[in-house]
Design an enzyme around this catalytic site. Structure first.
Site, PDB file in Angstrom:
ATOM      1  N   HIS A 140       8.480  -5.639   7.674  1.00 32.64           N
ATOM      2  CA  HIS A 140       8.664  -4.252   7.247  1.00 32.64           C
ATOM      3  C   HIS A 140       7.312  -3.543   7.134  1.00 32.64           C
ATOM      4  O   HIS A 140       7.132  -2.429   7.647  1.00 32.64           O
ATOM      5  CB  HIS A 140       9.393  -4.238   5.902  1.00 32.64           C
ATOM      6  CG  HIS A 140       9.460  -2.912   5.234  1.00 32.64           C
ATOM      7  ND1 HIS A 140      10.603  -2.141   5.193  1.00 32.64           N
ATOM      8  CD2 HIS A 140       8.519  -2.192   4.550  1.00 32.64           C
ATOM      9  CE1 HIS A 140      10.361  -1.018   4.541  1.00 32.64           C
ATOM     10  NE2 HIS A 140       9.104  -1.032   4.131  1.00 32.64           N
ATOM     11  N   GLU A 141       6.355  -4.177   6.467  1.00 32.63           N
ATOM     12  CA  GLU A 141       5.044  -3.558   6.271  1.00 32.63           C
ATOM     13  C   GLU A 141       4.281  -3.432   7.587  1.00 32.63           C
ATOM     14  O   GLU A 141       3.600  -2.418   7.829  1.00 32.63           O
ATOM     15  CB  GLU A 141       4.226  -4.356   5.253  1.00 32.63           C
ATOM     16  CG  GLU A 141       4.811  -4.357   3.848  1.00 32.63           C
ATOM     17  CD  GLU A 141       4.997  -2.941   3.299  1.00 32.63           C
ATOM     18  OE1 GLU A 141       4.192  -2.056   3.638  1.00 32.63           O
ATOM     19  OE2 GLU A 141       5.956  -2.730   2.535  1.00 32.63           O
ATOM     20  N   HIS A 144       5.216  -0.377   9.574  1.00 35.97           N
ATOM     21  CA  HIS A 144       4.571   0.864   9.142  1.00 35.97           C
ATOM     22  C   HIS A 144       3.263   1.076   9.902  1.00 35.97           C
ATOM     23  O   HIS A 144       2.935   2.193  10.307  1.00 35.97           O
ATOM     24  CB  HIS A 144       4.263   0.819   7.641  1.00 35.97           C
ATOM     25  CG  HIS A 144       5.447   1.059   6.763  1.00 35.97           C
ATOM     26  ND1 HIS A 144       6.361   2.071   6.983  1.00 35.97           N
ATOM     27  CD2 HIS A 144       5.860   0.422   5.626  1.00 35.97           C
ATOM     28  CE1 HIS A 144       7.274   2.051   6.027  1.00 35.97           C
ATOM     29  NE2 HIS A 144       7.005   1.058   5.209  1.00 35.97           N
ATOM     30  N   GLU A 215      10.909   4.554   5.333  1.00 38.39           N
ATOM     31  CA  GLU A 215      11.319   3.266   4.782  1.00 38.39           C
ATOM     32  C   GLU A 215      12.554   2.729   5.497  1.00 38.39           C
ATOM     33  O   GLU A 215      12.653   1.533   5.782  1.00 38.39           O
ATOM     34  CB  GLU A 215      11.569   3.390   3.280  1.00 38.39           C
ATOM     35  CG  GLU A 215      10.330   3.693   2.452  1.00 38.39           C
ATOM     36  CD  GLU A 215       9.246   2.649   2.623  1.00 38.39           C
ATOM     37  OE1 GLU A 215       9.574   1.457   2.819  1.00 38.39           O
ATOM     38  OE2 GLU A 215       8.058   3.017   2.563  1.00 38.39           O
TER      39      GLU A 215
END
Length: 306
Positions: A140-141, A144, A215
């Site tokens: 997930h990070e 980004h 997100e």
């Protein structure tokens, strides 16, 4: 370099529109300050200096605030191993890896681009998650960074930062300098505060709207890259529940960086407060992951609805 994280056209459009609107707001803000303060050199130098500092040193500022430190593979072999594997699968440069000693379970990525990025996790997160859950959070990070929305949020938040600083400076300057200024000076300070407060409010809302969508985009990209949406859903459920039990005093420092976190450093946000949240609700994130699980033919994680 294009990574293998699935691109998100809607995220790109939202980032472009947000930056365009904030750019217009920024120009109008600087112009208003120049007119009010009658010194374009002071305004431009001050604004450019803060923007440069935030863009170039945002990663160091965030690490310092979160008590994070860069760690080597020998210190955290499992953590580095997961990051190495994900970066190889995603075909992207490996960011610096950092660990914060905070017990609050969370993670964030920061930096101006993929070649100058930092991925930080807290000790609380490492202690609470299973390996597949940790992989989902790290993916997930990393998404980004790959989607470049970390840099966009960093630049976008600059306008709110400078407006907020000006409001505070004007307020305290007027508070402690009262009685030593004429009416014209007081009127100028009042107008500067009003313009800055309006700019802060508008930029605040624009950034919150972008942050909530990014997100969801990161959840989606991470789930598709790892092929295990249920692991990410499990991590979300576990981390969100545990954050609600962290003492309030331990969350105060973290809240300034909410827009960068995997989950916000807050408990459940009731009613109207959700409109100003940096993250979508847990229910919304779990529902999206459940749909991806169904598409991939993977059983949904407990607590999700297909």
């Amino acid at each position: 370099m294009q990574s293998r994280f699935r691109s998100d056209r809607r995220l790109t459009v939202r980032m472009t529109v947000t930056l365009f609107l904030l750019g217009l707001l920024y120009v109008a803000f600087v112009a208003a300050l120049i007119v009010l303060l009658k010194s374009w050199v002071l305004v431009v130098v001050f604004a450019a200096g803060l923007l440069g500092a935030q863009y170039w040193f945002s990663d160091r500022i965030a690490l310092y605030a979160m008590h994070g430190r860069i760690v080597e593979p020998e210190q955290y072999p499992q953590l580095h191993g997961v990051v190495d594997r994900l970066c190889a699968v995603a075909d992207m440069p490996k960011p610096l890896v950092a660990v914060s000693d905070l017990d609050m379970p969370n993670a964030f990525a920061t930096g101006r681009n993929a070649d100058h990025a930092v991925l930080c996790v807290t000790g609380g997160l490492l202690r609470r998650l299973e390996p597949d859950e940790l992989e989902g959070v790290l993916a997930h990070e990393l998404s980004h960074v790959a989607h470049k929305d970390v840099a966009v949020i960093t630049v976008a938040s600059f306008l709110g930062v400078i407006a907020g600083l000006i409001v505070r400076f004007a307020f305290y300057s007027e508070l402690f300098g009262r009685g030593r200024r004429d009416q014209n000076t007081v009127a100028i300070f009042a107008m500067v505060m009003a313009v800055s407060a309006a700019v802060y409010a508008i930029s605040f809302l624009l950034i919150r709207a972008l942050s909530r969508y990014r997100e969801l985009a990161a959840d989606r990209a991470a789930a598709l890259l790892t092929g295990r949406p249920s692991a990410l859903a499990s991590a979300l459920t576990k981390v969100t529940g545990d954050i609600g039990r962290i003492p309030t005093k331990d969350l105060r420092t973290a809240q300034a960086f909410n827009a960068f976190y995997f989950t916000p450093a807050l408990g459940a946000e009731p009613g109207f407060a959700k409109l100003f949240s940096t993250h979508p609700s847990l229910e919304q994130r779990l529902e999206q992951l459940a749909r991806i699980s169904a598409e991939l033919g993977e059983p949904a994680a407990p607590g999700t609805t297909a």
